[in-house]
Design a protein around this motif. Structure first.
Motif, PDB file in Angstrom:
ATOM      1  N   ASP A 142     -10.185  49.033  14.261  1.00 20.28           N
ATOM      2  CA  ASP A 142      -9.982  48.584  15.642  1.00 20.28           C
ATOM      3  C   ASP A 142     -10.184  47.079  15.801  1.00 20.28           C
ATOM      4  OD1 ASP A 142      -9.264  51.060  16.531  1.00 20.28           O
ATOM      5  OD2 ASP A 142     -11.218  51.551  17.386  1.00 20.28           O
ATOM      6  N   THR A 143     -10.841  46.447  14.857  1.00 22.53           N
ATOM      7  CA  THR A 143     -11.070  45.000  14.951  1.00 22.53           C
ATOM      8  C   THR A 143      -9.868  44.192  14.479  1.00 22.53           C
ATOM      9  OG1 THR A 143     -12.073  45.062  12.750  1.00 22.53           O
ATOM     10  CG2 THR A 143     -13.562  45.215  14.648  1.00 22.53           C
ATOM     11  N   PHE A 144      -8.879  44.840  13.858  1.00 21.66           N
ATOM     12  CA  PHE A 144      -7.701  44.128  13.357  1.00 21.66           C
ATOM     13  C   PHE A 144      -6.855  43.668  14.534  1.00 21.66           C
ATOM     14  CE2 PHE A 144      -3.704  43.304  11.352  1.00 21.66           C
ATOM     15  CZ  PHE A 144      -4.045  42.848  10.087  1.00 21.66           C
ATOM     16  N   ARG A 145      -6.442  42.395  14.515  1.00 22.93           N
ATOM     17  CA  ARG A 145      -5.661  41.827  15.615  1.00 22.93           C
ATOM     18  C   ARG A 145      -4.196  41.696  15.224  1.00 22.93           C
ATOM     19  NH1 ARG A 145      -8.325  37.959  19.270  1.00 22.93           N
ATOM     20  NH2 ARG A 145      -6.244  38.136  20.138  1.00 22.93           N
ATOM     21  N   PHE A 146      -3.346  42.044  16.151  1.00 22.78           N
ATOM     22  CA  PHE A 146      -1.908  41.852  16.006  1.00 22.78           C
ATOM     23  C   PHE A 146      -1.492  40.808  17.032  1.00 22.78           C
ATOM     24  CE2 PHE A 146      -2.865  46.163  14.712  1.00 22.78           C
ATOM     25  CZ  PHE A 146      -2.243  46.235  13.486  1.00 22.78           C
ATOM     26  N   TYR A 147      -0.443  40.053  16.730  1.00 22.96           N
ATOM     27  CA  TYR A 147      -0.023  38.965  17.612  1.00 22.96           C
ATOM     28  C   TYR A 147       1.444  39.098  17.975  1.00 22.96           C
ATOM     29  CZ  TYR A 147      -4.458  36.863  16.395  1.00 22.96           C
ATOM     30  OH  TYR A 147      -5.790  36.639  16.229  1.00 22.96           O
ATOM     31  N   GLY A 148       1.781  38.595  19.154  1.00 19.32           N
ATOM     32  CA  GLY A 148       3.161  38.611  19.632  1.00 19.32           C
ATOM     33  C   GLY A 148       3.320  39.536  20.820  1.00 19.32           C
ATOM     34  N   ARG A 201       6.285  46.478  15.678  1.00 23.14           N
ATOM     35  CA  ARG A 201       7.031  46.216  14.445  1.00 23.14           C
ATOM     36  C   ARG A 201       6.074  45.892  13.290  1.00 23.14           C
ATOM     37  NH1 ARG A 201      11.012  42.805  16.257  1.00 23.14           N
ATOM     38  NH2 ARG A 201      12.159  44.658  16.852  1.00 23.14           N
ATOM     39  N   GLN A 202       5.025  45.104  13.578  1.00 21.07           N
ATOM     40  CA  GLN A 202       4.045  44.765  12.543  1.00 21.07           C
ATOM     41  C   GLN A 202       3.369  46.027  12.005  1.00 21.07           C
ATOM     42  OE1 GLN A 202       1.331  41.716  14.056  1.00 21.07           O
ATOM     43  NE2 GLN A 202       3.061  40.775  15.113  1.00 21.07           N
ATOM     44  N   VAL A 203       2.975  46.913  12.917  1.00 20.78           N
ATOM     45  CA  VAL A 203       2.304  48.153  12.505  1.00 20.78           C
ATOM     46  C   VAL A 203       3.272  49.060  11.756  1.00 20.78           C
ATOM     47  CG1 VAL A 203       1.148  50.252  13.318  1.00 20.78           C
ATOM     48  CG2 VAL A 203       0.634  48.063  14.392  1.00 20.78           C
ATOM     49  N   SER A 247       0.289  53.683  22.276  1.00 16.83           N
ATOM     50  CA  SER A 247       0.043  52.242  22.310  1.00 16.83           C
ATOM     51  C   SER A 247       0.062  51.654  20.899  1.00 16.83           C
ATOM     52  CB  SER A 247      -1.322  51.970  22.950  1.00 16.83           C
ATOM     53  OG  SER A 247      -2.356  52.420  22.090  1.00 16.83           O
ATOM     54  N   VAL A 248       0.076  50.338  20.843  1.00 19.19           N
ATOM     55  CA  VAL A 248       0.002  49.643  19.558  1.00 19.19           C
ATOM     56  C   VAL A 248      -1.275  50.051  18.835  1.00 19.19           C
ATOM     57  CG1 VAL A 248      -0.231  47.393  18.444  1.00 19.19           C
ATOM     58  CG2 VAL A 248       1.373  47.681  20.328  1.00 19.19           C
TER      59      VAL A 248
END
Length: 123
Positions: free
Chosen positions: A78-84, A91-93, A66-67
């Motif tokens: 774990d509190t970091f948020r990714f969007y999209g 891709r961000q990770v 998973s992402v």
């Protein structure tokens, strides 16, 4: 046409791929599982089993990682948020500098700048 000698056994690699193995590390890791006590050899921007880095399957479950699991491998809290979309998040990770590495680099740059300032004050 594939030569019969190119056929690989005991693998999930599709029959159409072996003749390109020399260009792709003999498809090492294709459809591969991660190991619980192993490591992510690389965090990719698009975790698909047919990709260049195919070792993206969960160690036990029938799914790709998973992402959040990829983000943890990079050191994101774990509190970091990714969007999209899911693909955009992967891709961000995959394109990110791991936060622990960024912190270590930042601290070393700060240390060098402070040392330089100290040396210039001595003159």
């Amino acid at each position: 046409m594939c030569h019969p000698m190119d056929r690989q056994y005991n693998t999930l690699i599709p029959w159409c791929l072996p003749h390109t193995g020399n260009r792709h590390n003999h498809w090492a890791g294709l459809y591969g599982r991660l190991e619980w006590d192993g490591f992510f050899s690389t965090t990719v921007t698009n975790p698909e089993p047919m990709g260049k880095q195919g070792r993206v399957l969960h160690p036990e479950q029938i799914r790709v990682v998973s992402v959040r699991e990829c983000a943890r491998s990079q050191g994101f809290p774990d509190t970091f948020r990714f969007y999209g979309t899911i693909l955009e998040k992967h891709r961000q990770v995959g394109n990110a500098v791991p936060p622990p590495l960024a912190r270590a680099l930042g601290l070393q740059i700060k240390k060098c700048l402070l040392h330089r300032e100290y040396e210039s004050d001595k003159l």
